[in-house]
Scaffold this motif. Structure first.
Motif, PDB file in Angstrom:
ATOM      1  N   VAL A  17       0.829  -1.297  -0.175  1.00  0.00           N
ATOM      2  CA  VAL A  17       0.423   0.077   0.234  1.00  0.00           C
ATOM      3  C   VAL A  17       0.936   0.860   0.082  1.00  0.00           C
ATOM      4  N   PHE A  18       1.124   2.165  -1.063  1.00  0.00           N
ATOM      5  CA  PHE A  18       1.517   3.317  -1.046  1.00  0.00           C
ATOM      6  C   PHE A  18       0.658   3.973  -0.737  1.00  0.00           C
ATOM      7  N   ALA A  19       0.782   5.329   0.351  1.00  0.00           N
ATOM      8  CA  ALA A  19       0.206   6.605   0.042  1.00  0.00           C
ATOM      9  C   ALA A  19       1.144   8.468  -0.237  1.00  0.00           C
ATOM     10  N   SER A  20       0.339   8.747  -0.979  1.00  0.00           N
ATOM     11  CA  SER A  20       1.373   9.868  -0.887  1.00  0.00           C
ATOM     12  C   SER A  20       0.113  10.659  -1.743  1.00  0.00           C
ATOM     13  N   HIS A  21       0.817  12.488  -0.677  1.00  0.00           N
ATOM     14  CA  HIS A  21      -0.225  13.428  -1.070  1.00  0.00           C
ATOM     15  C   HIS A  21       0.124  14.335  -1.760  1.00  0.00           C
ATOM     16  N   ASP A  22       1.549  14.599  -1.842  1.00  0.00           N
ATOM     17  CA  ASP A  22       2.187  15.709  -3.234  1.00  0.00           C
ATOM     18  C   ASP A  22       2.203  14.616  -4.314  1.00  0.00           C
ATOM     19  N   GLY A  23       2.931  13.542  -4.144  1.00  0.00           N
ATOM     20  CA  GLY A  23       3.012  12.485  -5.268  1.00  0.00           C
ATOM     21  C   GLY A  23       4.073  13.348  -5.812  1.00  0.00           C
ATOM     22  N   GLU A  24       4.381  13.423  -7.495  1.00  0.00           N
ATOM     23  CA  GLU A  24       5.590  13.445  -7.707  1.00  0.00           C
ATOM     24  C   GLU A  24       5.147  15.520  -8.677  1.00  0.00           C
ATOM     25  N   LEU A  25       4.333  16.439  -7.563  1.00  0.00           N
ATOM     26  CA  LEU A  25       4.166  17.095  -7.092  1.00  0.00           C
ATOM     27  C   LEU A  25       5.574  18.546  -8.388  1.00  0.00           C
ATOM     28  N   ASN A  26       6.144  18.435  -7.939  1.00  0.00           N
ATOM     29  CA  ASN A  26       7.354  18.749  -8.899  1.00  0.00           C
ATOM     30  C   ASN A  26       7.923  18.675  -9.755  1.00  0.00           C
ATOM     31  N   ARG A  27       7.989  17.673  -9.960  1.00  0.00           N
ATOM     32  CA  ARG A  27       7.599  16.701 -11.632  1.00  0.00           C
ATOM     33  C   ARG A  27       7.273  17.590 -12.490  1.00  0.00           C
ATOM     34  N   SER A  28       5.548  18.266 -11.851  1.00  0.00           N
ATOM     35  CA  SER A  28       4.099  18.590 -12.729  1.00  0.00           C
ATOM     36  C   SER A  28       4.536  19.952 -13.150  1.00  0.00           C
ATOM     37  N   PHE A  29       5.100  20.206 -12.439  1.00  0.00           N
ATOM     38  CA  PHE A  29       5.245  22.118 -12.352  1.00  0.00           C
ATOM     39  C   PHE A  29       6.699  22.595 -13.248  1.00  0.00           C
ATOM     40  N   GLU A  30       7.494  21.423 -13.344  1.00  0.00           N
ATOM     41  CA  GLU A  30       9.004  21.832 -14.160  1.00  0.00           C
ATOM     42  C   GLU A  30       8.239  21.715 -15.387  1.00  0.00           C
ATOM     43  N   LEU A  31       6.878  19.979 -15.289  1.00  0.00           N
ATOM     44  CA  LEU A  31       6.591  20.203 -16.635  1.00  0.00           C
ATOM     45  C   LEU A  31       5.623  20.912 -17.693  1.00  0.00           C
ATOM     46  N   TRP A  32       5.497  21.506 -16.996  1.00  0.00           N
ATOM     47  CA  TRP A  32       4.237  22.914 -16.769  1.00  0.00           C
ATOM     48  C   TRP A  32       5.504  24.414 -17.198  1.00  0.00           C
ATOM     49  N   LEU A  33       6.721  24.607 -16.299  1.00  0.00           N
ATOM     50  CA  LEU A  33       7.407  25.670 -17.021  1.00  0.00           C
ATOM     51  C   LEU A  33       7.441  25.297 -18.688  1.00  0.00           C
ATOM     52  N   GLU A  34       8.768  23.954 -18.748  1.00  0.00           N
ATOM     53  CA  GLU A  34       9.481  23.307 -19.709  1.00  0.00           C
ATOM     54  C   GLU A  34       7.857  23.511 -21.109  1.00  0.00           C
ATOM     55  N   LEU A  35       6.711  23.702 -21.053  1.00  0.00           N
ATOM     56  CA  LEU A  35       5.999  23.270 -22.094  1.00  0.00           C
ATOM     57  C   LEU A  35       5.343  25.028 -22.641  1.00  0.00           C
ATOM     58  N   MET A  36       5.602  25.945 -20.828  1.00  0.00           N
ATOM     59  CA  MET A  36       5.662  27.218 -21.681  1.00  0.00           C
ATOM     60  C   MET A  36       6.668  27.798 -22.559  1.00  0.00           C
ATOM     61  N   LYS A  37       7.807  27.502 -22.342  1.00  0.00           N
ATOM     62  CA  LYS A  37       9.481  27.583 -22.938  1.00  0.00           C
ATOM     63  C   LYS A  37       9.384  26.682 -23.593  1.00  0.00           C
ATOM     64  N   THR A  38       9.305  26.192 -24.263  1.00  0.00           N
ATOM     65  CA  THR A  38       9.282  24.992 -25.549  1.00  0.00           C
ATOM     66  C   THR A  38       8.459  24.662 -26.466  1.00  0.00           C
ATOM     67  N   HIS A  39       7.714  24.679 -25.674  1.00  0.00           N
ATOM     68  CA  HIS A  39       6.228  23.786 -26.237  1.00  0.00           C
ATOM     69  C   HIS A  39       6.525  21.908 -26.661  1.00  0.00           C
ATOM     70  N   THR A  40       6.989  22.038 -25.426  1.00  0.00           N
ATOM     71  CA  THR A  40       6.027  20.422 -26.066  1.00  0.00           C
ATOM     72  C   THR A  40       7.316  20.015 -24.586  1.00  0.00           C
ATOM     73  N   VAL A  41       7.343  18.731 -23.877  1.00  0.00           N
ATOM     74  CA  VAL A  41       7.486  18.052 -23.188  1.00  0.00           C
ATOM     75  C   VAL A  41       8.412  16.420 -23.131  1.00  0.00           C
ATOM     76  N   SER A  42       9.207  16.176 -22.580  1.00  0.00           N
ATOM     77  CA  SER A  42       9.520  14.790 -22.487  1.00  0.00           C
ATOM     78  C   SER A  42       8.350  13.753 -22.085  1.00  0.00           C
ATOM     79  N   PRO A  43       8.194  12.876 -23.111  1.00  0.00           N
ATOM     80  CA  PRO A  43       7.068  11.621 -22.345  1.00  0.00           C
ATOM     81  C   PRO A  43       8.007  10.508 -21.161  1.00  0.00           C
ATOM     82  N   THR A  44       9.587  11.244 -21.134  1.00  0.00           N
ATOM     83  CA  THR A  44       9.382  10.103 -20.098  1.00  0.00           C
ATOM     84  C   THR A  44       9.443  11.001 -18.945  1.00  0.00           C
ATOM     85  N   SER A  45       9.667  11.950 -19.204  1.00  0.00           N
ATOM     86  CA  SER A  45       9.081  12.981 -17.766  1.00  0.00           C
ATOM     87  C   SER A  45       7.789  13.455 -17.230  1.00  0.00           C
TER      88      SER A  45
END
Length: 247
Positions: A84-112
């Protein structure tokens, strides 16, 4: 039984380990319990995870590294455990990094992107352990530890002989100036549960508390576990959980 209790259940804890961005090892946690400011004096801790190949280590985020650091030995000692795994935040910081990358380059890494989903950590754990059995991943609120324990107890009621419970969080980075609940540091707590009566949890509902407790549930549990206290109550809104050591 408390007449106001809405549910209660008991279990044994065969073993537990915790790791954080500042603390690792029982002695360090004991010093933190004695003085919470102790963590502020410690350098950042990054687990080596020498048991994993370098390529696999590089893909792990901060919380995922802590999960492996806290839970790997328990998984080795208690194989065939339900998870059983539980998390409040999950990978929230990765999500924020993706949003910033999307705004800058209009693309994101599928792996990320694949590693940014809430249950990415338990997915990585499954692959690293080569464990294809069913597991449970919960997105939880402030009382995430207690919610995960209720899920683990349900699995034991269905016949599981032991459950590996993992709670992990990497709070939203301070560089994002948003009002958000933040744990004091990234951490992972792993415990091996078995049917028994060493510990008892009771849930009751009452008037909404004026307090605004942080979602430190797992960290507060470590403080309780390493104390001489036999009872502790944690309230989250109208929900109150009573912990009891019955050893």
């Amino acid at each position: 039984m408390n007449p106001l209790s809405h549910c209660h259940f008991s279990f044994d804890i065969a073993d537990w380990q915790a790791s954080s961005g500042k603390l690792a090892g029982l002695e360090a946690w004991q010093q933190w319990v004695a003085d919470a400011r102790f963590a502020d004096t410690q350098p950042d801790y990054k687990p080596e995870l020498a048991f994993l190949p370098a390529m696999q280590r590089r893909r792990l985020g901060k919380a995922a590294r802590l999960v492996c650091d806290a839970a790997w030995n328990l998984a080795e000692q208690y194989p065939e455990s339900a998870l059983v795994f539980a998390s409040h935040d999950g990978e929230l910081n990765r999500s924020f990094e993706l949003w910033l990358e999307l705004m800058k380059t209009h693309t994101v890494s599928p792996t990320s992107f694949g590693l940014s989903v809430h249950n990415a950590q338990v997915g990585q754990w499954s692959m690293l352990r080569k464990d294809m059995r069913e597991n449970t991943a919960l997105a939880v609120g402030s009382d995430g530890l207690e919610t995960a324990l209720a899920e683990a107890y349900a699995l034991m009621q269905e016949g599981a002989q032991q459950v590996l419970l993992i709670v992990a969080d990497d709070p939203l980075s301070e560089e994002y100036a948003l009002e958000a609940e933040r744990a004091p540091m990234p951490y992972a707590l792993a415990m091996l549960l078995k049917p028994g009566r060493q510990y008892r949890l009771s849930l009751s509902y009452g008037e909404k508390s004026d307090e605004n407790p942080s979602y430190w549930g797992a960290l507060d549990w470590i403080r309780f576990m390493l104390s001489n206290r036999h009872e502790e109550t944690r309230c989250y809104g109208k929900r109150c959980w009573l912990w009891q050591k019955t050893l």
